[in-house]
Design a protein around this motif. Structure first.
Motif, PDB file in Angstrom:
ATOM      1  N   ASP A  97       0.745  -5.968 -25.139  1.00  0.00           N
ATOM      2  CA  ASP A  97       1.617  -5.238 -26.070  1.00  0.00           C
ATOM      3  C   ASP A  97       0.824  -4.767 -27.287  1.00  0.00           C
ATOM      4  O   ASP A  97      -0.221  -5.315 -27.604  1.00  0.00           O
ATOM      5  CB  ASP A  97       2.772  -6.131 -26.540  1.00  0.00           C
ATOM      6  N   ASP A  99       1.999  -4.851 -30.396  1.00  0.00           N
ATOM      7  CA  ASP A  99       2.526  -5.393 -31.652  1.00  0.00           C
ATOM      8  C   ASP A  99       1.826  -6.667 -32.129  1.00  0.00           C
ATOM      9  O   ASP A  99       2.349  -7.376 -32.976  1.00  0.00           O
ATOM     10  CB  ASP A  99       4.033  -5.634 -31.521  1.00  0.00           C
ATOM     11  N   GLN A 101       1.559  -9.427 -30.732  1.00  0.00           N
ATOM     12  CA  GLN A 101       2.193 -10.697 -30.355  1.00  0.00           C
ATOM     13  C   GLN A 101       1.305 -11.459 -29.376  1.00  0.00           C
ATOM     14  O   GLN A 101       1.415 -12.670 -29.242  1.00  0.00           O
ATOM     15  CB  GLN A 101       3.548 -10.421 -29.701  1.00  0.00           C
ATOM     16  N   ARG A 204       5.801 -10.686 -34.102  1.00  0.00           N
ATOM     17  CA  ARG A 204       5.515  -9.247 -34.122  1.00  0.00           C
ATOM     18  C   ARG A 204       4.949  -8.881 -35.496  1.00  0.00           C
ATOM     19  O   ARG A 204       5.523  -9.258 -36.518  1.00  0.00           O
ATOM     20  CB  ARG A 204       6.817  -8.509 -33.837  1.00  0.00           C
TER      21      ARG A 204
HETATM   22 MG    MG Z   1       6.803  -7.469 -28.897  1.00  0.00          MG
END
Ligand code: MG
Ligand code: UDP
Length: 321
Positions: A97, A99, A101, A204
């Motif tokens: 991802d 973000d 994370q 996030r």
């Molecule tokens: Mg995420």
């Protein structure tokens, strides 16, 4: 076939992640600094409405084994993953991802694991402790119970899309050309040996998650429909059950009338039963409609995504990572 010198491809779907792109790039550079081969970064801009595209172009200008696929609109993460896979040249492919994370350092562990364990084709990260509400947890548990009962393949709860796999597995996923893509199902359906690696999920970094409860619900229902035809059997089973009960009831009524001569008043029962059966019938038709709608869309064979621009790199141009 893979005949490039790229060892690892990182596929990163991005939707409204303008603030995360630069920090993510820096973190990848830092965490994969020790990586023993060339790695490429494939950013897929999934029709972002913010400045994600601009940020990605800045990164591409660094000429650092970066590819950008810019979608013509938002097609969803699943489509973004597919587009990334089509471009990936690496011997190993990672999906991550944007973000922050999922820390890129885990990718190193995943590739090392695959290199040391020939018998495995894929390493999937799964979250040891999930930071989510009790209610969501309950529904997720219910969903996994249900989908595992309804399909022949196994869905592992808490296994994420954050995974690294070999070329052969990527080729198998590319062969799955369906429009309605449910990657958890696709990963299970194609088989291969997967190792589940526990990892700690981060918060996030910037922006909001794109998942609301209702989106998750529709995604879950879509997943069941994509990988099971069992709900279609529901009306058959229900019809059989109702017919059987009605038959017994009919016999009982006739006997009562003949033996005792009792006239049975039944306004409330009749109305109740009509409403119940009407509801069940509509429900059954609805299920069929869901499948029909999907069949309809799939037969159109529309592309999974449309890219308005693709930026690549020259094999010998970029700085070696
Ligand atoms: Mg995420
Ligand atoms: N994403 C995407 N298209 C979408 C929604 C999300 O490419 O339509 C990307 C998003 O930018 C992120 C990843 O998919 O990199 C996961 O999204 P999100 O963080 O919203 O999901 P969560 O981590 O909450 O499950």
């Amino acid at each position: 076939m893979n005949n490039s010198n790229v060892k690892l491809s990182l596929i990163i779907p991005c939707y409204n992640e303008e603030k995360n792109i630069a920090p993510l790039y820096d973190l990848i550079k830092k965490d994969l600094g020790q990586f023993h081969g060339t790695y490429e970064m494939i950013f897929v801009n999934d029709g972002s409405r913010d400045d994600t595209r601009k940020e990605l172009k800045k990164i591409h200008a660094k000429k650092d084994y970066t590819k950008i696929i810019d979608f013509s609109r938002n097609f969803g993460k699943e489509a973004a993953i597919y587009a990334g896979l089509l471009e990936a040249k690496g011997e190993f492919i990672s999906i991550m991802d944007a973000d922050l994370q999922q820390r890129p350092k885990y990718v190193l562990d995943m590739v090392n694991f695959l290199e040391e364990n020939e018998e495995y084709d894929c390493v999937a990260a799964f979250q040891k402790r999930r930071k989510e509400s009790m209610i969501l947890r309950f529904f997720k548990k219910l969903f996994y119970r249900l989908i595992n009962k309804m399909t022949k393949i196994t869905f592992v709860q808490d296994a994420s899309d954050f995974r690294t796999f070999r070329r052969n597995m990527a080729d198998a996923i590319i062969e799955m050309k369906e429009y309605f893509r449910f990657s958890k199902g696709i990963f299970s359906w194609i088989g291969f040996e997967t190792y589940y690696m526990p990892y700690e999920v981060e918060k996030r970094a910037n922006g909001k998650t794109k998942w609301s409860f209702s989106k998750l619900f529709h995604y879950g229902v879509g997943g069941i429909i994509s990988f099971s035809t069992m709900p279609l059997r529901f009306s058959t089973v229900m019809g059989m059950g109702c017919s059987f009960c009605s038959l017994i009831y009919l016999v009982a009524v006739v006997l009562k009338r003949l033996l005792h001569g009792v006239e049975i008043p039944g306004y409330a029962t009749i109305v109740g039963l009509i409403l119940l059966l009407g509801g069940l019938e509509l429900f059954a038709i609805g299920i069929m409609g869901e499948y029909l709608a999907r069949t309809y869309v799939e037969t159109k064979k529309r592309p999974i995504f449309i890219a308005r621009e693709k930026l690549s790199y020259k094999e010998d141009e970029g700085k070696m990572s």
